[in-house]
Design an enzyme around this catalytic site. Structure first.
Site, PDB file in Angstrom:
ATOM      1  N   GLY A   1     -34.788  -0.939 -23.065  1.00 28.60           N
ATOM      2  CA  GLY A   1     -35.931  -0.194 -22.548  1.00 28.60           C
ATOM      3  C   GLY A   1     -36.561   0.684 -23.605  1.00 28.60           C
ATOM      4  O   GLY A   1     -37.788   0.742 -23.743  1.00 28.60           O
ATOM      5  N   TYR A   2     -35.718   1.363 -24.364  1.00 30.58           N
ATOM      6  CA  TYR A   2     -36.212   2.235 -25.434  1.00 30.58           C
ATOM      7  C   TYR A   2     -36.950   1.423 -26.493  1.00 30.58           C
ATOM      8  O   TYR A   2     -38.045   1.789 -26.933  1.00 30.58           O
ATOM      9  CB  TYR A   2     -35.034   2.985 -26.061  1.00 30.58           C
ATOM     10  CG  TYR A   2     -35.438   3.983 -27.120  1.00 30.58           C
ATOM     11  CD1 TYR A   2     -35.872   5.252 -26.768  1.00 30.58           C
ATOM     12  CD2 TYR A   2     -35.363   3.661 -28.473  1.00 30.58           C
ATOM     13  CE1 TYR A   2     -36.236   6.179 -27.747  1.00 30.58           C
ATOM     14  CE2 TYR A   2     -35.720   4.576 -29.448  1.00 30.58           C
ATOM     15  CZ  TYR A   2     -36.156   5.838 -29.078  1.00 30.58           C
ATOM     16  OH  TYR A   2     -36.517   6.746 -30.053  1.00 30.58           O
TER      17      TYR A   2
END
Length: 256
Positions: free
Chosen positions: A160-161
């Site tokens: 996600g990051y």
């Protein structure tokens, strides 16, 4: 224009998200030391005698703290309205706030994904659009995004990051393409491996920490203070012909 004037931010107002610790705190301090008043937004309310308030006051500048949940759109829009009601002009916007949630991709939940993307991508875009349109109308403004080495690389256990920071790299270029000719400079700073809360897990892992340090030509973890100069540069007239650039502050990591 003299060098001192190129970097002088006297009379400017800077809005910075995630300002009360780590890289964001150093950025806020640097901007105030260069002459800017600071509007800070954080998910938690700071005390009246906080370190950042003392630092900005010591620089002779004004400090206006706001609290907002950047993962919630209603909170973001309420914050924007409150700022615009209290301050007629934002000259510099620093989109620094961000979170990282570590979990292998096969078990990286929707909740993790949404939390990271909401704060790391959606909020910076909304803030840039809403304050950027006013910068365009005035013909002047500076927008700085905190990117990441994972703007360029894939990382491990942080899908996600990585997705959010890769998207930030594209957003920087997209906004710069549209706004450079309208007097608004949009650029980014990509931190390397910095001694902050986000890297605590890595620094506490002797194997990962050694492998990271072995690759950094500078031979050390970065410090928040390493971002003072780059931030003032991108916020000032010294960078008036710099658009769509992501400046890596990484001790040479990306050069290996």
């Amino acid at each position: 224009m003299s060098i001192s004037k190129l970097f002088d931010l006297t009379g400017k107002t800077a809005l910075i998200t995630g300002y009360n610790r780590g890289i964001g705190k150093a950025m806020a301090e640097a901007l105030s030391e260069a002459g800017a008043d600071i509007i800070g937004v954080s998910s938690s309310q700071v005390s009246e005698n906080s370190d950042i308030q003392k630092s900005i006051g010591a620089a002779g500048r004004k400090f206006y703290p706001f609290q907002a949940d950047l993962g919630n759109r209603e909170s973001i829009y309420a914050f924007i309205q409150n700022v615009k009601s209290a301050h007629t002009q934002i000259d510099i916007l620093v989109n620094n706030a961000g979170i990282i949630l570590r979990e292998p991709a096969a078990s990286h939940s929707d909740d993790y994904w949404d939390k990271v993307l909401n704060i790391n991508l959606d909020a910076p875009y909304i803030l840039s659009r809403e304050f950027g349109k006013e910068m365009i109308a005035r013909g002047y403004g500076k927008i700085i995004f905190t990117a990441s080495l994972l703007t360029f690389q894939g990382g491990i256990n942080v899908p996600g990051y990585t997705a959010s920071k890769s998207a930030i790299g594209g957003l920087i270029k997209a906004l710069a393409n549209e706004w450079a000719g309208k007097g608004v400079n949009v650029n980014g700073i990509a931190p390397g491996y910095i001694n902050t809360d986000n890297t605590e897990a890595l620094r506490n892992d002797p194997v990962r920490s050694k492998s990271i340090l072995d690759r950094i030509p500078a031979g050390r973890w970065g410090m928040p203070e390493d971002f003072k100069g780059p931030t003032v540069f991108l916020a000032s007239d010294a960078s008036s012909y710099v658009n769509g650039t992501i400046l890596t502050v990484d001790g040479g990591w990306m050069g290996r």
